[in-house]
Scaffold this motif. Structure first.
Motif, short mmCIF file in Angstrom:
data_model
loop_
_atom_site.label_atom_id
_atom_site.label_comp_id
_atom_site.label_asym_id
_atom_site.label_seq_id
_atom_site.Cartn_x
_atom_site.Cartn_y
_atom_site.Cartn_z
N VAL A 170 21.99 -15.76 21.47
CA VAL A 170 21.74 -15.17 21.83
C VAL A 170 22.74 -13.85 21.72
O VAL A 170 23.20 -13.73 20.92
N SER A 197 20.48 -11.97 27.69
CA SER A 197 19.82 -12.68 27.16
C SER A 197 18.81 -13.08 28.05
O SER A 197 18.66 -13.70 28.80
N ILE A 199 15.30 -15.05 28.27
CA ILE A 199 14.85 -16.35 27.43
C ILE A 199 13.35 -16.38 28.18
O ILE A 199 13.28 -17.50 28.83
N VAL A 206 14.65 -15.84 22.53
CA VAL A 206 15.04 -14.66 23.13
C VAL A 206 14.00 -13.58 23.54
O VAL A 206 13.55 -13.10 22.67
N SER A 209 16.09 -8.03 26.09
CA SER A 209 18.20 -7.87 26.42
C SER A 209 18.63 -6.80 27.54
O SER A 209 17.63 -5.77 26.90
#
Length: 348
Positions: A170, A197, A199, A206, A209
Motif C-alpha cells: 500500500v 489505498s 483495496i 489496490v 489511490s
C-alpha cells in the motif's frame, strides 16, 4: 452484547515516541505524547453518574502500549475485570462480532496476538509485517487486515486458521483500515504518502489511490458506503472523501486529530483531537462541527475512538484513562483509569 460499528477499524494507531512518518518528526512537538505529563484526570476512576447502559454484559478492550497489556472492562459497571499480557507495544485491537476472539497488533514484535475471551488467554500469535499498527475485521469476521507501518503493507489473516493468506503493498506508513459495509472494499490510511489505498478484497489488490490530506491516520466509512471520513493529523482537519469520485470536503477541527468514528445512523462523525483534549462532533450533512466535548486539559491526549449506539469510548494516552461519553447528551459519564499509554479500543 453491543456491536461496535463494523465499518471501521479496531482503532490501531501510532506508537508515541516512535515516528512512522519521518517527515513529521522535526516539526510536530505536540505529537511526542509519551513525554507529556499525565494531567490530574488520571486520578479519577470512579463513575460520576449512572452507567449509560447499566447491566450490560459486553466488554471493552483497551491496549496499554507502554505496559504491554490489554485491559478488559465490564461495559455495564465500567470496572476493569482483567489485565492481560498482550505483547510488545500493543496498539490496534479488534473483537469479533460474537465476542469470542480479540486481535491485538503488537507493533514492537511484528506479531498479532489472538485472545480467547472465554479465559482471557492469548491462544495464538501470528507473524505479520514490521510495526503492525491498525487492525480491522471484515464485516463477515473471516478476514483480519493488519496495517504494517514500517513495511508499507497490509497483512491479511484468515481468522478461521489464523494464518496470513496475503500481503498487499500500500502507501507509505499505513496506520489504519476500515471496510465498506458490504466488505468488498478496504480503505487504508497512509500517513506517509497522504493517501487512501482502496483495496478490492476479492482480488486483494489496490484498485486505486485517493488523496487524503497531509497525514491521514484515522479512517471510518459511512453506513451507506458513500464517504470515507479521514483524520488528517497535520492538516488539523477531518476530510469527508467521496468514495466514488475521490472529492474531499474539509472540516476544520482541533489540533492533531488522530482518529475518527461515525455514529450508526451516519448523521454524526466524531474526531479525537490530541492538542486541545477534545472530541469534535461533526454534522455529516453540513460538514461542520456542531459541538465540542471537553475531556481534559492539554496533555489528556484523546487518541482513539469506538462508537456504539449506547456510548462513545475514547482512550486518553496522556491521562492514562478511558472516557465513556453519552452520545445523546455529550456528557462524560465515566472515566476509567487504565495502564500506561492506553491506545486502541474495541467493544463487544
Amino acid at each position: 452484547m453491543y456491536s461496535a460499528l463494523r465499518t471501521r477499524a479496531g482503532s490501531g494507531r501510532r506508537r508515541p515516541g516512535r515516528t512512522l512518518r519521518p517527515v513529521l518528526a522535526a516539526g510536530i512537538g505536540i505529537l511526542l505524547i509519551s513525554c507529556t505529563p499525565a494531567p490530574s484526570v488520571h486520578k479519577h476512576s470512579a463513575v460520576p453518574v449512572a452507567p449509560v447502559h447499566a447491566g450490560a454484559s459486553g466488554r471493552v478492550y483497551v491496549t496499554n502500549q507502554q505496559d504491554n497489556t490489554l485491559s478488559v472492562i465490564d461495559a455495564g459497571t465500567y470496572k476493569v475485570v482483567a489485565t492481560v499480557p498482550a505483547g510488545v507495544a500493543p496498539e490496534g485491537v479488534a473483537v469479533t462480532e460474537d465476542g469470542k476472539r480479540v486481535y491485538i497488533a503488537n507493533s514492537g514484535s511484528a506479531r498479532v496476538s489472538v485472545l480467547d475471551t472465554g479465559n482471557n488467554k492469548i491462544v495464538k500469535t501470528v507473524t505479520v509485517g514490521k510495526s503492525p499498527t491498525g487492525v480491522g475485521l471484515s464485516p463477515d469476521d473471516r478476514s483480519l487486515y493488519v496495517t504494517n507501518g514500517s513495511s508499507n503493507t497490509v497483512s491479511v489473516i484468515d481468522t478461521r486458521t489464523n494464518r496470513v493468506t496475503a500481503t498487499i503493498p500500500v502507501g507509505k506508513s499505513p496506520v489504519s483500515v476500515a471496510f465498506s459495509p458490504d466488505g468488498g472494499t478496504a480503505y487504508v490510511a497512509n500517513s506517509g504518502s497522504g493517501s487512501l489505498s482502496v483495496i478490492n478484497t476479492s482480488t486483494r489488490r489496490v484498485a486505486r489511490s485517493l488523496s487524503a490530506g497531509r497525514s491521514p491516520v484515522g479512517v471510518a466509512i459511512t453506513p451507506d458506503g458513500n464517504s470515507a471520513y479521514v483524520a488528517d493529523e497535520v492538516g488539523k482537519q477531518v476530510l469527508a472523501v467521496a468514495t466514488r469520485t475521490g472529492k474531499a470536503t474539509a472540516v476544520q477541527v482541533g489540533e492533531g486529530p488522530f482518529d475518527v468514528a461515525i455514529g450508526s445512523d451516519g448523521h454524526v462523525a466524531y474526531s479525537a483531537d490530541l492538542g486541545p483534549g477534545n472530541v469534535s462532533v461533526i454534522d455529516t450533512s453540513s460538514h461542520r462541527v456542531s459541538a465540542t466535548i471537553a475531556l481534559g486539559p492539554p496533555g489528556t491526549d484523546p487518541f482513539n475512538l469506538e462508537v456504539t449506539n449506547e456510548a462513545i469510548y475514547v482512550t486518553n494516552q496522556g491521562a492514562g484513562t478511558l472516557n465513556v461519553i453519552d452520545p445523546a447528551s455529550h456528557k462524560v459519564v465515566a472515566t476509567v483509569t487504565l495502564g500506561a499509554s492506553p491506545y486502541g479500543v474495541a467493544v463487544s
